[in-house]
Enzyme design. Sequence first.
Site, PDB file in Angstrom:
ATOM      1  N   GLU A   1       0.606  -1.073  -0.063  1.00 35.85           N
ATOM      2  CA  GLU A   1      -0.024   0.237   0.053  1.00 35.85           C
ATOM      3  C   GLU A   1       0.846   1.441  -0.325  1.00 35.85           C
ATOM      4  OE1 GLU A   1      -2.502  -0.637   3.539  1.00 35.85           O
ATOM      5  OE2 GLU A   1      -3.709  -1.916   2.193  1.00 35.85           O
ATOM      6  N   PRO A   2       0.524   3.017  -0.426  1.00 39.29           N
ATOM      7  CA  PRO A   2       0.952   3.728  -0.707  1.00 39.29           C
ATOM      8  C   PRO A   2       1.166   4.026   1.010  1.00 39.29           C
ATOM      9  CG  PRO A   2      -1.490   3.962  -1.732  1.00 39.29           C
ATOM     10  CD  PRO A   2      -1.109   2.012  -1.267  1.00 39.29           C
TER      11      PRO A   2
ATOM     12  N   ASN B   1       7.407  -3.234  -5.180  1.00 38.79           N
ATOM     13  CA  ASN B   1       8.546  -2.968  -3.760  1.00 38.79           C
ATOM     14  C   ASN B   1       9.376  -4.146  -4.049  1.00 38.79           C
ATOM     15  OD1 ASN B   1       6.293  -0.635  -1.726  1.00 38.79           O
ATOM     16  ND2 ASN B   1       8.612   0.078  -3.037  1.00 38.79           N
TER      17      ASN B   1
ATOM     18  N   ARG C   1      11.289   9.784 -13.781  1.00 35.99           N
ATOM     19  CA  ARG C   1      10.272  10.350 -12.705  1.00 35.99           C
ATOM     20  C   ARG C   1      10.953  11.406 -12.891  1.00 35.99           C
ATOM     21  NH1 ARG C   1      11.844   8.665  -7.240  1.00 35.99           N
ATOM     22  NH2 ARG C   1      10.351  10.288  -6.020  1.00 35.99           N
TER      23      ARG C   1
ATOM     24  N   ARG D   1       4.884   7.814  -8.786  1.00 37.88           N
ATOM     25  CA  ARG D   1       6.397   7.636  -9.415  1.00 37.88           C
ATOM     26  C   ARG D   1       6.407   6.646 -10.401  1.00 37.88           C
ATOM     27  NH1 ARG D   1       8.130   7.944  -3.599  1.00 37.88           N
ATOM     28  NH2 ARG D   1       6.767   8.608  -3.139  1.00 37.88           N
TER      29      ARG D   1
ATOM     30  N   ASP E   1      11.248   4.593  -8.149  1.00 39.91           N
ATOM     31  CA  ASP E   1      12.323   5.211  -7.409  1.00 39.91           C
ATOM     32  C   ASP E   1      13.379   4.035  -6.275  1.00 39.91           C
ATOM     33  OD1 ASP E   1      12.743   6.715  -4.753  1.00 39.91           O
ATOM     34  OD2 ASP E   1      10.775   5.468  -3.246  1.00 39.91           O
TER      35      ASP E   1
ATOM     36  N   ASP F   1      16.796   3.712  -3.451  1.00 38.41           N
ATOM     37  CA  ASP F   1      17.006   4.180  -2.662  1.00 38.41           C
ATOM     38  C   ASP F   1      18.029   3.397  -2.096  1.00 38.41           C
ATOM     39  OD1 ASP F   1      15.115   6.889  -2.082  1.00 38.41           O
ATOM     40  OD2 ASP F   1      14.173   4.914  -1.670  1.00 38.41           O
TER      41      ASP F   1
END
Length: 272
Positions: free
Chosen positions: A164-165, A176, A203, A212, A215, A217
Amino acid sequence: MKYDEIHIENLEFYARHGVFPEETKLGQKFIISLVMYTNTQGAGKRDDLELSVDYGAVSHFITEYMQKNTFKLIEAAAENLARELLLRYPLLEGVDLELKKPWAPVGLPLEYVSVKISRCWHKAYLGLGSNMGDKKGYLDYAVKRLNEENGCKVEKVSDYLVTEPYGGVEQDDFLNACLLLKTLLSPEELLEKLHDIEKEAHRERIIRWGPRTLDLDILLYDDLVMENDKLIIPHVEMHMRDFVLKPLSEIAPNVRHPIYKKTISQLLKELG
């Protein structure tokens, strides 16, 4: 991990490195000392050269590389040589390299000038996410691009996880994942490369925690703890995000957070 060492001391060769025209035209003597970090246990137990780094082959490669290429600065010569060694020899984890220039044109009596550097492979754990368009395609693209990047090797990739966001912005669910990257890039260089890949995936940074295409990281980088205006390592909120800890625990359950000193599995369990 503490590695074994193989030393090459004071390897001499003639090459054409220097700022002045006569240095690059006539050439001069250079001397290299090298410490190679690797695991020699297998080679020692089996008496098998293929399980170690062949110092003879390395010595010949250094000589050929330094004679084939020309650099103005010994700093550049050392940097490029160290990188080529780490890329060329898969069993090599790191190097300490000293490049000496005995005939440095400084107009004063001296034995030599030298530059000494240490370079090694690093382990970086990255988080990947997408919630626009072809989500799986964007994650696949990021993995492929990172694996193709010179000085980067993708070693593990988690399963893709629908989540979920995060952050209170109404938007589509995310896909993810996490991956383990073996890299020669510094944290700053890696961040720049991740931003380049995000841009390639169109992006746009408009709304914080907003939708987006891609993403990327940096979650962990070796055991590094750092903070500046552009980058914080370890990722400041990774221990609070199940969409990070779940895929990360799949590929690195026993890796410890360098600040909280707990494994990824422990952090996930505590998150509930």
